[in-house]
Design a protein around this motif. Structure first.
Motif, PDB file in Angstrom:
ATOM      1  N   PRO A 105       0.834  -1.210   0.000  1.00  0.00           N
ATOM      2  CA  PRO A 105       0.000   0.000   0.000  1.00  0.00           C
ATOM      3  C   PRO A 105       0.870   1.263   0.000  1.00  0.00           C
ATOM      4  N   VAL A 106       1.069   1.834  -1.195  1.00  0.00           N
ATOM      5  CA  VAL A 106       1.934   3.001  -1.373  1.00  0.00           C
ATOM      6  C   VAL A 106       1.080   4.216  -1.711  1.00  0.00           C
ATOM      7  N   LEU A 107       1.255   5.280  -0.942  1.00  0.00           N
ATOM      8  CA  LEU A 107       0.629   6.567  -1.222  1.00  0.00           C
ATOM      9  C   LEU A 107       1.735   7.478  -1.769  1.00  0.00           C
ATOM     10  N   PHE A 108       1.614   7.846  -3.037  1.00  0.00           N
ATOM     11  CA  PHE A 108       2.647   8.627  -3.727  1.00  0.00           C
ATOM     12  C   PHE A 108       2.236  10.097  -3.705  1.00  0.00           C
ATOM     13  N   VAL A 109       3.021  10.917  -2.984  1.00  0.00           N
ATOM     14  CA  VAL A 109       2.681  12.314  -2.725  1.00  0.00           C
ATOM     15  C   VAL A 109       3.707  13.239  -3.373  1.00  0.00           C
ATOM     16  N   MET A 110       3.228  14.206  -4.137  1.00  0.00           N
ATOM     17  CA  MET A 110       4.091  15.254  -4.689  1.00  0.00           C
ATOM     18  C   MET A 110       4.077  16.421  -3.710  1.00  0.00           C
ATOM     19  N   VAL A 111       5.262  16.831  -3.274  1.00  0.00           N
ATOM     20  CA  VAL A 111       5.400  17.993  -2.394  1.00  0.00           C
ATOM     21  C   VAL A 111       5.982  19.119  -3.232  1.00  0.00           C
ATOM     22  N   THR A 112       5.279  20.226  -3.285  1.00  0.00           N
ATOM     23  CA  THR A 112       5.686  21.316  -4.159  1.00  0.00           C
ATOM     24  C   THR A 112       5.526  22.665  -3.473  1.00  0.00           C
ATOM     25  N   CYS A 113       6.159  23.656  -4.046  1.00  0.00           N
ATOM     26  CA  CYS A 113       5.968  25.050  -3.661  1.00  0.00           C
ATOM     27  C   CYS A 113       6.484  25.902  -4.816  1.00  0.00           C
ATOM     28  N   PRO A 114       6.168  27.188  -4.834  1.00  0.00           N
ATOM     29  CA  PRO A 114       6.589  28.040  -5.958  1.00  0.00           C
ATOM     30  C   PRO A 114       8.112  28.150  -6.080  1.00  0.00           C
ATOM     31  N   LEU A 115       8.557  28.375  -7.297  1.00  0.00           N
ATOM     32  CA  LEU A 115       9.984  28.456  -7.587  1.00  0.00           C
ATOM     33  C   LEU A 115      10.685  29.501  -6.722  1.00  0.00           C
ATOM     34  N   GLU A 116      10.094  30.660  -6.558  1.00  0.00           N
ATOM     35  CA  GLU A 116      10.725  31.707  -5.740  1.00  0.00           C
ATOM     36  C   GLU A 116      10.933  31.235  -4.306  1.00  0.00           C
ATOM     37  N   GLU A 117       9.979  30.472  -3.793  1.00  0.00           N
ATOM     38  CA  GLU A 117      10.110  29.935  -2.437  1.00  0.00           C
ATOM     39  C   GLU A 117      11.205  28.878  -2.378  1.00  0.00           C
ATOM     40  N   LEU A 118      11.296  28.046  -3.402  1.00  0.00           N
ATOM     41  CA  LEU A 118      12.380  27.057  -3.469  1.00  0.00           C
ATOM     42  C   LEU A 118      13.738  27.750  -3.452  1.00  0.00           C
ATOM     43  N   ARG A 119      13.866  28.796  -4.236  1.00  0.00           N
ATOM     44  CA  ARG A 119      15.124  29.553  -4.264  1.00  0.00           C
ATOM     45  C   ARG A 119      15.449  30.124  -2.887  1.00  0.00           C
ATOM     46  N   ARG A 120      14.444  30.704  -2.232  1.00  0.00           N
ATOM     47  CA  ARG A 120      14.655  31.293  -0.910  1.00  0.00           C
ATOM     48  C   ARG A 120      15.099  30.231   0.087  1.00  0.00           C
ATOM     49  N   ARG A 121      14.429  29.083   0.074  1.00  0.00           N
ATOM     50  CA  ARG A 121      14.765  28.003   1.007  1.00  0.00           C
ATOM     51  C   ARG A 121      16.172  27.479   0.770  1.00  0.00           C
ATOM     52  N   GLU A 122      16.537  27.319  -0.491  1.00  0.00           N
ATOM     53  CA  GLU A 122      17.884  26.817  -0.790  1.00  0.00           C
ATOM     54  C   GLU A 122      18.965  27.763  -0.281  1.00  0.00           C
ATOM     55  N   LYS A 123      18.741  29.047  -0.404  1.00  0.00           N
ATOM     56  CA  LYS A 123      19.727  30.018   0.073  1.00  0.00           C
ATOM     57  C   LYS A 123      19.885  29.951   1.589  1.00  0.00           C
ATOM     58  N   GLU A 124      18.797  29.635   2.287  1.00  0.00           N
ATOM     59  CA  GLU A 124      18.835  29.578   3.750  1.00  0.00           C
ATOM     60  C   GLU A 124      19.437  28.291   4.291  1.00  0.00           C
TER      61      GLU A 124
END
Length: 190
Positions: A105-124
């Motif tokens: 029993p596998v529940l396949f979940v995509m976790v996403t957020c906007p590109l600008e937020e991804l950039r901000r998180r990566e910098k932090e």
């Protein structure tokens, strides 16, 4: 023996999978192990033995799938935080995961957020080993992830709190008949 549930959180680097996994683990009503792809890299000490650009990385990634199967087959639940790409030269074994886990029993979940937020998180972030060129990784990964319509559910953890995202996943946990992504991928394998 009843097989344990497997929740696979898939998304780019810095999408918030690890944080969501911990929040989800705290909110579910049964025991769940949390295993991150980063955990496997740490077991190898982020050493010279793993080259994420070649076949050895694919093999390393499959260890995660075998771990998931072993735990699930023993009735244990788990949350997997990992990254699966489409069929490109960076393919990291989703076809093999589907083959191996098609009866679990596998529940396949995509976790996403906007590109600008991804950039901000990566910098932090300060937990990335620059030998692996993590800076800007999220942006380059977006185009190579499996399309959003293949997942059982897509979660935006920028638009929603991690608690809200976890609650949406938990709602699906009570309906295992809706765990269809891996079954669909298995049927499409030809």
């Amino acid at each position: 023996m009843k097989k344990g549930k497997i929740i696979i959180l898939n998304g780019t680097s810095s999408a918030g999978k690890s944080t969501l996994a911990r929040v989800l683990q705290d909110r579910v009503s049964e025991a769940f192990f949390v295993i991150s792809g980063d955990d496997y890299m740490q077991m190898l000490g982020r050493s010279k033995y793993v080259d994420i650009s070649n076949e050895s990385y694919i093999q390393y990634n499959l260890v995660e799938a075998y771990t998931a199967k072993a735990l699930s087959d023993r009735g244990m639940n788990l949350i997997m935080d990992t990254v699966h790409f489409t069929d490109t030269e960076e393919e990291v074994g989703l076809k093999e995961w589907v083959e191996l886990l098609r009866d679990n029993p596998v529940l396949f979940v995509m976790v996403t957020c906007p590109l600008e937020e991804l950039r901000r998180r990566e910098k932090e972030r300060s937990d990335r080993d620059m030998r692996y060129d993590w800076d800007g990784k999220a942006e380059s990964q977006i185009a190579t992830l499996y399309p959003q319509d293949i997942y059982d559910i897509t979660i935006d953890n920028h638009k929603n709190t991690n608690e809200e995202c976890a609650d949406k996943i938990i709602e699906l946990l009570n309906c295992p008949e809706k765990f269809s992504a891996f079954k669909t991928l298995w049927l499409q394998r030809a």
